[in-house]
Design a protein around this motif. Structure first.
Motif, PDB file in Angstrom:
ATOM      1  N   VAL A   1     -70.009  21.114  29.200  1.00  0.00           N
ATOM      2  CA  VAL A   1     -69.337  22.375  28.866  1.00  0.00           C
ATOM      3  C   VAL A   1     -69.756  23.475  29.832  1.00  0.00           C
ATOM      4  O   VAL A   1     -70.940  23.726  30.039  1.00  0.00           O
ATOM      5  N   ALA A   2     -68.757  24.149  30.420  1.00  0.00           N
ATOM      6  CA  ALA A   2     -68.993  25.346  31.242  1.00  0.00           C
ATOM      7  C   ALA A   2     -68.400  26.527  30.494  1.00  0.00           C
ATOM      8  O   ALA A   2     -67.244  26.483  30.077  1.00  0.00           O
ATOM      9  N   ALA A   3     -69.189  27.582  30.295  1.00  0.00           N
ATOM     10  CA  ALA A   3     -68.729  28.737  29.526  1.00  0.00           C
ATOM     11  C   ALA A   3     -68.401  29.907  30.445  1.00  0.00           C
ATOM     12  O   ALA A   3     -69.054  30.132  31.458  1.00  0.00           O
ATOM     13  N   ALA A   4     -67.354  30.654  30.067  1.00  0.00           N
ATOM     14  CA  ALA A   4     -66.960  31.859  30.796  1.00  0.00           C
ATOM     15  C   ALA A   4     -66.562  32.910  29.772  1.00  0.00           C
ATOM     16  O   ALA A   4     -65.854  32.605  28.810  1.00  0.00           O
ATOM     17  N   ALA A   5     -67.004  34.165  29.987  1.00  0.00           N
ATOM     18  CA  ALA A   5     -66.760  35.233  29.018  1.00  0.00           C
ATOM     19  C   ALA A   5     -65.642  36.179  29.443  1.00  0.00           C
ATOM     20  O   ALA A   5     -65.393  37.186  28.774  1.00  0.00           O
ATOM     21  N   SER A   6     -64.967  35.889  30.551  1.00  0.00           N
ATOM     22  CA  SER A   6     -63.904  36.769  31.032  1.00  0.00           C
ATOM     23  C   SER A   6     -62.902  35.966  31.846  1.00  0.00           C
ATOM     24  O   SER A   6     -63.161  34.820  32.226  1.00  0.00           O
ATOM     25  N   VAL A   7     -61.767  36.590  32.124  1.00  0.00           N
ATOM     26  CA  VAL A   7     -60.760  35.941  32.969  1.00  0.00           C
ATOM     27  C   VAL A   7     -61.334  35.674  34.352  1.00  0.00           C
ATOM     28  O   VAL A   7     -61.187  34.584  34.908  1.00  0.00           O
ATOM     29  N   ALA A   8     -62.009  36.682  34.923  1.00  0.00           N
ATOM     30  CA  ALA A   8     -62.564  36.541  36.275  1.00  0.00           C
ATOM     31  C   ALA A   8     -63.566  35.393  36.350  1.00  0.00           C
ATOM     32  O   ALA A   8     -63.538  34.587  37.291  1.00  0.00           O
ATOM     33  N   ALA A   9     -64.448  35.303  35.349  1.00  0.00           N
ATOM     34  CA  ALA A   9     -65.448  34.229  35.342  1.00  0.00           C
ATOM     35  C   ALA A   9     -64.786  32.863  35.170  1.00  0.00           C
ATOM     36  O   ALA A   9     -65.201  31.878  35.785  1.00  0.00           O
ATOM     37  N   ALA A  10     -63.743  32.815  34.361  1.00  0.00           N
ATOM     38  CA  ALA A  10     -63.028  31.550  34.155  1.00  0.00           C
ATOM     39  C   ALA A  10     -62.336  31.100  35.438  1.00  0.00           C
ATOM     40  O   ALA A  10     -62.395  29.925  35.812  1.00  0.00           O
ATOM     41  N   LEU A  11     -61.693  32.036  36.145  1.00  0.00           N
ATOM     42  CA  LEU A  11     -61.005  31.695  37.388  1.00  0.00           C
ATOM     43  C   LEU A  11     -61.999  31.208  38.447  1.00  0.00           C
ATOM     44  O   LEU A  11     -61.702  30.294  39.229  1.00  0.00           O
ATOM     45  N   GLU A  12     -63.181  31.794  38.441  1.00  0.00           N
ATOM     46  CA  GLU A  12     -64.226  31.360  39.371  1.00  0.00           C
ATOM     47  C   GLU A  12     -64.651  29.923  39.061  1.00  0.00           C
ATOM     48  O   GLU A  12     -64.833  29.108  39.975  1.00  0.00           O
ATOM     49  N   GLN A  13     -64.812  29.613  37.787  1.00  0.00           N
ATOM     50  CA  GLN A  13     -65.171  28.256  37.385  1.00  0.00           C
ATOM     51  C   GLN A  13     -64.078  27.257  37.778  1.00  0.00           C
ATOM     52  O   GLN A  13     -64.364  26.151  38.250  1.00  0.00           O
ATOM     53  N   ILE A  14     -62.819  27.650  37.578  1.00  0.00           N
ATOM     54  CA  ILE A  14     -61.689  26.760  37.888  1.00  0.00           C
ATOM     55  C   ILE A  14     -61.627  26.450  39.377  1.00  0.00           C
ATOM     56  O   ILE A  14     -61.282  25.338  39.781  1.00  0.00           O
ATOM     57  N   GLU A  15     -61.950  27.439  40.209  1.00  0.00           N
ATOM     58  CA  GLU A  15     -61.947  27.216  41.664  1.00  0.00           C
ATOM     59  C   GLU A  15     -63.011  26.215  42.085  1.00  0.00           C
ATOM     60  O   GLU A  15     -62.842  25.475  43.046  1.00  0.00           O
ATOM     61  N   LYS A  16     -64.133  26.175  41.358  1.00  0.00           N
ATOM     62  CA  LYS A  16     -65.253  25.319  41.737  1.00  0.00           C
ATOM     63  C   LYS A  16     -65.180  23.920  41.147  1.00  0.00           C
ATOM     64  O   LYS A  16     -65.654  22.962  41.765  1.00  0.00           O
ATOM     65  N   THR A  17     -64.607  23.782  39.942  1.00  0.00           N
ATOM     66  CA  THR A  17     -64.721  22.532  39.198  1.00  0.00           C
ATOM     67  C   THR A  17     -63.397  22.127  38.570  1.00  0.00           C
ATOM     68  O   THR A  17     -62.729  22.967  37.952  1.00  0.00           O
ATOM     69  N   PRO A  18     -63.014  20.864  38.679  1.00  0.00           N
ATOM     70  CA  PRO A  18     -61.847  20.380  37.932  1.00  0.00           C
ATOM     71  C   PRO A  18     -62.252  20.096  36.479  1.00  0.00           C
ATOM     72  O   PRO A  18     -63.332  19.563  36.224  1.00  0.00           O
ATOM     73  N   PHE A  19     -61.405  20.494  35.543  1.00  0.00           N
ATOM     74  CA  PHE A  19     -61.699  20.297  34.126  1.00  0.00           C
ATOM     75  C   PHE A  19     -60.654  19.380  33.489  1.00  0.00           C
ATOM     76  O   PHE A  19     -59.468  19.446  33.824  1.00  0.00           O
ATOM     77  N   GLU A  20     -61.123  18.546  32.561  1.00  0.00           N
ATOM     78  CA  GLU A  20     -60.213  17.672  31.815  1.00  0.00           C
ATOM     79  C   GLU A  20     -59.661  18.362  30.572  1.00  0.00           C
ATOM     80  O   GLU A  20     -58.631  17.962  30.042  1.00  0.00           O
ATOM     81  N   ALA A  21     -60.360  19.405  30.094  1.00  0.00           N
ATOM     82  CA  ALA A  21     -59.925  20.128  28.899  1.00  0.00           C
ATOM     83  C   ALA A  21     -60.453  21.551  28.944  1.00  0.00           C
ATOM     84  O   ALA A  21     -61.404  21.852  29.669  1.00  0.00           O
ATOM     85  N   ALA A  22     -59.836  22.429  28.162  1.00  0.00           N
ATOM     86  CA  ALA A  22     -60.272  23.824  28.106  1.00  0.00           C
ATOM     87  C   ALA A  22     -59.966  24.410  26.741  1.00  0.00           C
ATOM     88  O   ALA A  22     -58.927  24.120  26.146  1.00  0.00           O
ATOM     89  N   LEU A  23     -60.899  25.234  26.253  1.00  0.00           N
ATOM     90  CA  LEU A  23     -60.692  26.038  25.052  1.00  0.00           C
ATOM     91  C   LEU A  23     -60.644  27.484  25.524  1.00  0.00           C
ATOM     92  O   LEU A  23     -61.612  27.979  26.107  1.00  0.00           O
ATOM     93  N   VAL A  24     -59.523  28.158  25.285  1.00  0.00           N
ATOM     94  CA  VAL A  24     -59.309  29.475  25.892  1.00  0.00           C
ATOM     95  C   VAL A  24     -58.974  30.517  24.836  1.00  0.00           C
ATOM     96  O   VAL A  24     -57.999  30.382  24.094  1.00  0.00           O
ATOM     97  N   ASP A  25     -59.790  31.575  24.785  1.00  0.00           N
ATOM     98  CA  ASP A  25     -59.512  32.719  23.924  1.00  0.00           C
ATOM     99  C   ASP A  25     -58.416  33.558  24.577  1.00  0.00           C
ATOM    100  O   ASP A  25     -58.441  33.786  25.795  1.00  0.00           O
TER     101      ASP A  25
END
Length: 223
Positions: A27-51
Motif C-alpha cells: 500500500v502506498a498512501a497519498a493525502a492529496s491530488v499532487a501526492a497521488a499524481l507523483e506516486q502514479i508517475e513512479k509506480t504502476p498500481f493494480e488497484a486504487a482507493l480514491v477519496d
C-alpha cells in the motif's frame, strides 16, 4: 498487488493501510491530488482507493491519471451521497464506490469483487447490446442507454451469468444503496422493471422472470 490509497483523513489512512496490508497487499498512501499524481508517475498500481474530496482538488483527477497509466481497478471512497458525484467518478473510469463511513469487511468484499470483474473482458456484447466497462456505459447499436448506478450494477450481474437463474436474494446483494446497506425487495422490482424498459426494442436479449425462483438473462425467442 500494489494499491494506491488516496485519502486525506489521517484517522482513516492508518487503520485502512493496516487492513489492506494484512491481505498481503503493498500500500502506498497519498493525502492529496499532487501526492497521488507523483506516486502514479513512479509506480504502476493494480488497484486504487480514491477519496473524491481532497485538499487540492478532486479525486476524479486521480482516476483520470490512473486510467492514463494503465488498467488499475479503482474504487471511490466518498462522503458525497449525491448520484451526480458518483456518476462523474464512474465516467472518469472508476469501477465502484463506497460511501463513508464504511465497514472493513464490506470494503474488502467490494475490492475483491471489482478485481474479479476486471479479470473479464472490457467490452461485453450480447446481440445489439454492448457494455464498455472502462467507461461504465451501455449501448444498443450506436445509441447509449442512460443507466443509473444501480441499473448498471444490476446489468453487469446479469451479463456475468447468461442463461442462469438468479434468485432475488443474489440480486439484492449486488444493489447497495447510498448508505452502504442492502436495498429492499421493492427497489429490486422497480430497478428490474426500469432496466427492462431501457433495453426493450432491438437488443435481442431480455430479463426473463422465472416464477417462484428469480430472473434469467436470455435471448429473445425470435432473436
Amino acid at each position: 498487488m500494489r494499491i494506491l490509497l488516496v485519502e486525506d483523513e489521517a484517522a482513516i489512512v492508518l487503520p485502512l493501510k493496516k487492513l489492506l496490508e494484512r491481505q498481503g497487499w503493498q500500500v502506498a498512501a497519498a493525502a492529496s491530488v499532487a501526492a497521488a499524481l507523483e506516486q502514479i508517475e513512479k509506480t504502476p498500481f493494480e488497484a486504487a482507493l480514491v477519496d473524491l474530496g481532497l485538499p487540492d482538488g478532486s479525486g476524479e483527477t486521480v482516476c483520470h491519471a490512473l486510467r492514463g497509466q494503465g488498467d488499475a481497478a479503482i474504487l471511490i471512497l466518498t462522503a458525497r451521497a449525491d448520484e451526480a458525484s458518483v456518476i462523474r467518478a464512474l465516467e472518469q473510469g472508476a469501477d465502484d464506490y463506497i460511501i463513508k463511513p464504511f465497514r472493513a469487511g464490506e470494503l474488502l468484499s467490494r475490492i475483491k469483487a471489482v478485481l474479479r470483474r476486471r479479470k473479464g473482458p472490457e467490452l461485453l456484447r450480447f446481440g445489439a447490446l454492448t457494455v464498455d466497462r472502462r467507461s461504465a456505459r451501455a449501448f444498443v447499436g450506436e445509441n447509449q442507454i442512460p443507466l443509473t448506478a444501480q441499473e448498471y450494477r444490476l446489468l453487469l450481474v446479469f451479463l456475468a451469468n447468461p442463461g442462469q437463474i438468479l434468485e432475488r436474494g443474489q440480486l439484492l446483494q449486488a444493489l447497495w444503496d447510498q448508505e452502504g446497506n442492502f436495498v429492499n425487495d421493492n427497489t429490486l422490482t422497480v430497478t428490474v422493471k426500469r432496466l427492462r424498459e431501457k433495453l426493450a426494442g432491438g437488443c435481442g436479449w431480455h430479463i426473463a422472470t422465472v416464477r417462484g425462483l428469480g430472473y434469467r438473462w436470455e435471448e429473445e425467442p425470435d432473436a
